[in-house]
Design a protein around this motif. Sequence first.
Motif, PDB file in Angstrom:
ATOM      1  N   PHE A 203     -34.459  14.576 -17.040  1.00  0.00           N
ATOM      2  CA  PHE A 203     -34.248  13.379 -17.958  1.00  0.00           C
ATOM      3  C   PHE A 203     -35.561  13.243 -18.885  1.00  0.00           C
TER       4      PHE A 203
ATOM      5  N   LEU B  92     -42.984   7.238 -15.623  1.00  0.00           N
ATOM      6  CA  LEU B  92     -41.688   7.528 -15.165  1.00  0.00           C
ATOM      7  C   LEU B  92     -40.781   6.246 -14.865  1.00  0.00           C
ATOM      8  N   SER B  93     -39.493   6.161 -15.116  1.00  0.00           N
ATOM      9  CA  SER B  93     -38.756   5.022 -14.987  1.00  0.00           C
ATOM     10  C   SER B  93     -37.442   5.359 -14.335  1.00  0.00           C
ATOM     11  N   ILE B  94     -37.158   4.690 -13.158  1.00  0.00           N
ATOM     12  CA  ILE B  94     -35.980   4.736 -12.560  1.00  0.00           C
ATOM     13  C   ILE B  94     -35.470   3.280 -12.287  1.00  0.00           C
TER      14      ILE B  94
ATOM     15  N   LEU C  93     -27.515   3.119 -14.178  1.00  0.00           N
ATOM     16  CA  LEU C  93     -28.955   3.542 -14.122  1.00  0.00           C
ATOM     17  C   LEU C  93     -29.547   4.230 -15.065  1.00  0.00           C
ATOM     18  N   TYR C  94     -30.965   4.059 -15.136  1.00  0.00           N
ATOM     19  CA  TYR C  94     -31.804   4.297 -16.402  1.00  0.00           C
ATOM     20  C   TYR C  94     -32.769   5.199 -15.972  1.00  0.00           C
ATOM     21  N   LEU C  95     -32.814   6.229 -16.261  1.00  0.00           N
ATOM     22  CA  LEU C  95     -33.840   7.279 -16.001  1.00  0.00           C
ATOM     23  C   LEU C  95     -34.773   7.684 -17.391  1.00  0.00           C
ATOM     24  N   LYS C  96     -35.968   7.689 -17.040  1.00  0.00           N
ATOM     25  CA  LYS C  96     -36.857   8.217 -18.304  1.00  0.00           C
ATOM     26  C   LYS C  96     -37.896   9.107 -17.558  1.00  0.00           C
TER      27      LYS C  96
ATOM     28  N   ASP D  78     -41.451  15.455  -9.736  1.00  0.00           N
ATOM     29  CA  ASP D  78     -40.375  14.524 -10.244  1.00  0.00           C
ATOM     30  C   ASP D  78     -40.586  14.065 -11.635  1.00  0.00           C
TER      31      ASP D  78
ATOM     32  N   PHE E  29     -37.855  11.412 -15.590  1.00  0.00           N
ATOM     33  CA  PHE E  29     -37.768  11.891 -14.193  1.00  0.00           C
ATOM     34  C   PHE E  29     -36.803  13.419 -14.282  1.00  0.00           C
TER      35      PHE E  29
ATOM     36  N   SER F  40     -32.524  10.565  -7.844  1.00  0.00           N
ATOM     37  CA  SER F  40     -33.043   9.152  -8.480  1.00  0.00           C
ATOM     38  C   SER F  40     -32.554   8.228  -7.558  1.00  0.00           C
TER      39      SER F  40
ATOM     40  N   LEU G  20     -30.013  13.030 -10.966  1.00  0.00           N
ATOM     41  CA  LEU G  20     -29.277  11.659 -10.889  1.00  0.00           C
ATOM     42  C   LEU G  20     -29.236  11.340  -9.142  1.00  0.00           C
TER      43      LEU G  20
END
Length: 109
Positions: A14, A78-80, A6-9, A61, A11, A43, A40
């Motif tokens: 994170f 925002l990235s998920i 998982l990549y979170l930016k 969010d 969010f 997401s 997490l």
Amino acid sequence: MLISKLYLKNFRSFDDEGTTITLNNLSGFVGENSSGKTALIHSLVKLFGVSSHERSLEKSDFHIPKQSKVESIKELNLSIEARIDFPELLEESQDTLSRTNIPPFLINS
């Protein structure tokens, strides 16, 4: 099927540097309060939720740095992202059950 990363930016907890979380067959989330465990899980709901309400984004969010004033922020990204692996496709002896559980367009014939 297995979610392996998982990549979170930007969010929730994170930040804008982004964080990559590697998952295994059995993963547990342990950490202090406000370390991102619930974020997490949320997401994953944003990506795979059943209803459109579960998948929609809200202002809460987005990660807002402590020093920032909300009024001064004009735009946030925002990235998920989730990496999904299909280990059953790599096995030499694929049984009928595993082949029927994978959508046909994902199987290399």
